[in-house]
Design a protein around this motif. Structure first.
Motif, PDB file in Angstrom:
ATOM      1  N   PHE A 247      41.728  94.213  56.086  1.00 19.79           N
ATOM      2  CA  PHE A 247      40.625  93.461  56.698  1.00 19.79           C
ATOM      3  C   PHE A 247      40.942  92.955  58.105  1.00 19.79           C
ATOM      4  O   PHE A 247      40.052  92.460  58.790  1.00 19.79           O
ATOM      5  CB  PHE A 247      40.235  92.272  55.808  1.00 19.79           C
ATOM      6  CG  PHE A 247      39.710  92.673  54.457  1.00 19.79           C
ATOM      7  CD1 PHE A 247      38.417  93.180  54.321  1.00 19.79           C
ATOM      8  CD2 PHE A 247      40.491  92.555  53.321  1.00 19.79           C
ATOM      9  CE1 PHE A 247      37.916  93.549  53.083  1.00 19.79           C
ATOM     10  CE2 PHE A 247      40.008  92.925  52.067  1.00 19.79           C
ATOM     11  CZ  PHE A 247      38.710  93.423  51.952  1.00 19.79           C
ATOM     12  N   GLY A 248      42.199  93.032  58.507  1.00 19.02           N
ATOM     13  CA  GLY A 248      42.539  92.631  59.866  1.00 19.02           C
ATOM     14  C   GLY A 248      43.216  91.283  59.938  1.00 19.02           C
ATOM     15  O   GLY A 248      43.293  90.537  58.957  1.00 19.02           O
ATOM     16  N   THR A 249      43.672  90.971  61.137  1.00 19.34           N
ATOM     17  CA  THR A 249      44.515  89.794  61.311  1.00 19.34           C
ATOM     18  C   THR A 249      43.730  88.495  61.227  1.00 19.34           C
ATOM     19  O   THR A 249      44.322  87.417  61.217  1.00 19.34           O
ATOM     20  CB  THR A 249      45.244  89.843  62.662  1.00 19.34           C
ATOM     21  OG1 THR A 249      44.272  90.104  63.677  1.00 19.34           O
ATOM     22  CG2 THR A 249      46.296  90.933  62.677  1.00 19.34           C
ATOM     23  N   HIS A 250      42.393  88.576  61.178  1.00 17.74           N
ATOM     24  CA  HIS A 250      41.614  87.357  60.967  1.00 17.74           C
ATOM     25  C   HIS A 250      42.058  86.666  59.674  1.00 17.74           C
ATOM     26  O   HIS A 250      42.072  85.434  59.582  1.00 17.74           O
ATOM     27  CB  HIS A 250      40.121  87.677  60.896  1.00 17.74           C
ATOM     28  CG  HIS A 250      39.249  86.462  60.960  1.00 17.74           C
ATOM     29  ND1 HIS A 250      38.670  85.902  59.848  1.00 17.74           N
ATOM     30  CD2 HIS A 250      38.903  85.678  61.990  1.00 17.74           C
ATOM     31  CE1 HIS A 250      37.978  84.830  60.199  1.00 17.74           C
ATOM     32  NE2 HIS A 250      38.110  84.673  61.487  1.00 17.74           N
ATOM     33  N   ILE A 251      42.438  87.461  58.688  1.00 19.95           N
ATOM     34  CA  ILE A 251      42.940  86.949  57.411  1.00 19.95           C
ATOM     35  C   ILE A 251      44.243  86.174  57.647  1.00 19.95           C
ATOM     36  O   ILE A 251      44.406  85.052  57.210  1.00 19.95           O
ATOM     37  CB  ILE A 251      43.238  88.134  56.452  1.00 19.95           C
ATOM     38  CG1 ILE A 251      42.037  89.051  56.312  1.00 19.95           C
ATOM     39  CG2 ILE A 251      43.756  87.648  55.107  1.00 19.95           C
ATOM     40  CD1 ILE A 251      40.908  88.524  55.518  1.00 19.95           C
ATOM     41  N   GLN A 252      45.135  86.807  58.390  1.00 18.53           N
ATOM     42  CA  GLN A 252      46.469  86.246  58.625  1.00 18.53           C
ATOM     43  C   GLN A 252      46.380  84.962  59.457  1.00 18.53           C
ATOM     44  O   GLN A 252      47.038  83.974  59.156  1.00 18.53           O
ATOM     45  CB  GLN A 252      47.296  87.278  59.390  1.00 18.53           C
ATOM     46  CG  GLN A 252      48.723  86.910  59.620  1.00 18.53           C
ATOM     47  CD  GLN A 252      49.451  88.083  60.268  1.00 18.53           C
ATOM     48  OE1 GLN A 252      48.906  88.722  61.160  1.00 18.53           O
ATOM     49  NE2 GLN A 252      50.625  88.365  59.794  1.00 18.53           N
ATOM     50  N   SER A 253      45.534  85.006  60.484  1.00 18.48           N
ATOM     51  CA  SER A 253      45.514  83.895  61.420  1.00 18.48           C
ATOM     52  C   SER A 253      45.039  82.616  60.756  1.00 18.48           C
ATOM     53  O   SER A 253      45.295  81.527  61.239  1.00 18.48           O
ATOM     54  CB  SER A 253      44.606  84.232  62.611  1.00 18.48           C
ATOM     55  OG  SER A 253      43.272  84.358  62.173  1.00 18.48           O
ATOM     56  N   LYS A 254      44.323  82.754  59.636  1.00 20.93           N
ATOM     57  CA  LYS A 254      43.782  81.581  58.978  1.00 20.93           C
ATOM     58  C   LYS A 254      44.712  81.049  57.898  1.00 20.93           C
ATOM     59  O   LYS A 254      44.483  79.978  57.357  1.00 20.93           O
ATOM     60  CB  LYS A 254      42.429  81.910  58.344  1.00 20.93           C
ATOM     61  CG  LYS A 254      41.413  82.382  59.330  1.00 20.93           C
ATOM     62  CD  LYS A 254      41.114  81.328  60.372  1.00 20.93           C
ATOM     63  CE  LYS A 254      40.228  81.903  61.453  1.00 20.93           C
ATOM     64  NZ  LYS A 254      39.996  80.980  62.544  1.00 20.93           N
ATOM     65  N   GLN A 255      45.714  81.825  57.544  1.00 23.29           N
ATOM     66  CA  GLN A 255      46.533  81.447  56.386  1.00 23.29           C
ATOM     67  C   GLN A 255      47.197  80.097  56.532  1.00 23.29           C
ATOM     68  O   GLN A 255      47.318  79.356  55.577  1.00 23.29           O
ATOM     69  CB  GLN A 255      47.632  82.475  56.169  1.00 23.29           C
ATOM     70  CG  GLN A 255      47.204  83.585  55.277  1.00 23.29           C
ATOM     71  CD  GLN A 255      48.388  84.464  54.945  1.00 23.29           C
ATOM     72  OE1 GLN A 255      49.319  84.024  54.311  1.00 23.29           O
ATOM     73  NE2 GLN A 255      48.355  85.669  55.431  1.00 23.29           N
ATOM     74  N   SER A 256      47.651  79.818  57.722  1.00 19.21           N
ATOM     75  CA  SER A 256      48.440  78.597  57.893  1.00 19.21           C
ATOM     76  C   SER A 256      47.538  77.381  58.136  1.00 19.21           C
ATOM     77  O   SER A 256      48.014  76.261  58.135  1.00 19.21           O
ATOM     78  CB  SER A 256      49.406  78.778  59.051  1.00 19.21           C
ATOM     79  OG  SER A 256      48.691  79.181  60.200  1.00 19.21           O
ATOM     80  N   SER A 257      46.253  77.619  58.316  1.00 22.30           N
ATOM     81  CA  SER A 257      45.398  76.480  58.660  1.00 22.30           C
ATOM     82  C   SER A 257      44.909  75.760  57.420  1.00 22.30           C
ATOM     83  O   SER A 257      45.057  76.234  56.312  1.00 22.30           O
ATOM     84  CB  SER A 257      44.215  76.937  59.511  1.00 22.30           C
ATOM     85  OG  SER A 257      43.412  77.824  58.777  1.00 22.30           O
TER      86      SER A 257
END
Ligand SMILES: [Zn+2]
Length: 257
Positions: A247-257
């Motif tokens: 699904f792209g890095t949008h998934i990753q970028s939100k993980q830590s928030s």
């Protein structure tokens, strides 16, 4: 960190406690949820929820709603694909079990959404029920990347997906006593495996029959690990990495928030 790759967070079953549901997911280590749309209005709602809760959304029309597919809806769905929160087309597909929309209209809406996925380079979330022959034929024909969501099809559909290196996502159905397809759980390559709740539906054991929610994706992850003879931590890391790849890095970028 787990990702629930398929949740209908906009469903009315969550109207009274949506924020708590998201909070419980995060407390349970479910760091990201893909809010899946099943109609054009639900697409707008999914995008709004993704914005509100720092999640991702899909844009599409479910086979149950396929009769609503028309050029105007198609244009709105395509426009929604440009929203930065939208990570996939769908859910779309074929459902010949309920036949809520005529099959011909289901095939037309599905074909159009597969084309949108291919054109925009987005994966397509595929709902497949009791339509194996047509599903296999249409998937064999597409250039789109896709996910077989809440997999429960037969070997014919699975074989097409495996040959295309498509993603296969398992839901709480794998925890049901009636689940008979552990072979499918084992057949999917480690780097193509995804997990989901399909909440509010399909709550895994021991919540079966109640409302499902993203926090419960952990039960499905454990069961998938058990069936595959892998450890839960390994499945957790692998399926999250796969979700980011799919699904792209949008998934990753939100993980830590
Ligand atoms: Zn769904």
């Amino acid at each position: 960190m787990l990702v629930d790759t398929h949740c209908h967070l906009g469903a009315e079953q969550f109207n009274d406690d949506r924020a708590e549901v998201v909070q419980r997911a995060r407390s349970a280590g479910v760091g990201h949820v893909i809010v899946v749309a099943d109609s054009q209005p639900a697409t707008e709602q999914a995008i709004a929820l993704a914005l509100r809760f720092d999640l991702s959304a899909t844009a599409g029309v479910h086979p149950h709603e396929a009769s609503a597919w028309n050029p105007e809806v198609a244009a709105k769905i395509e426009a929604a694909l440009n929203d930065p929160h939208v990570v996939a087309v769908g859910e779309t597909g074929l459902d010949y079990h309920y036949d809520y929309s005529p099959r011909e209209e289901q095939r037309a809406a599905f074909a159009a959404q597969l084309e949108l996925g291919a054109k925009h380079g987005l994966p397509v979330v595929v709902h497949a029920r009791s339509a194996d022959d047509d599903m296999a034929a249409m998937l064999r024909d597409t250039d789109a990347r896709y996910i077989l969501h809440s997999f429960s099809s037969g070997a014919g559909v699975l074989d097409v997906a495996l040959a295309a290196s498509a993603y296969v996502s398992f839901s709480g159905m794998v925890t049901f006593k009636s689940w008979k397809d552990n072979d499918a759980v084992r057949a999917v390559a480690g780097d193509r495996l995804l997990i989901e709740t399909d909440a509010p539906y399909l709550a895994p054991t021991p919540h079966r029959g109640k409302r499902n929610e993203p926090a419960f994706v952990r039960q499905t992850a454990s069961k998938v690990a058990e069936i595959r003879g892998e450890d839960a931590q390994q499945i957790e890391e692998q399926t999250t990495a796969n979700a980011i790849e799919c699904f792209g890095t949008h998934i990753q970028s939100k993980q830590s928030s």
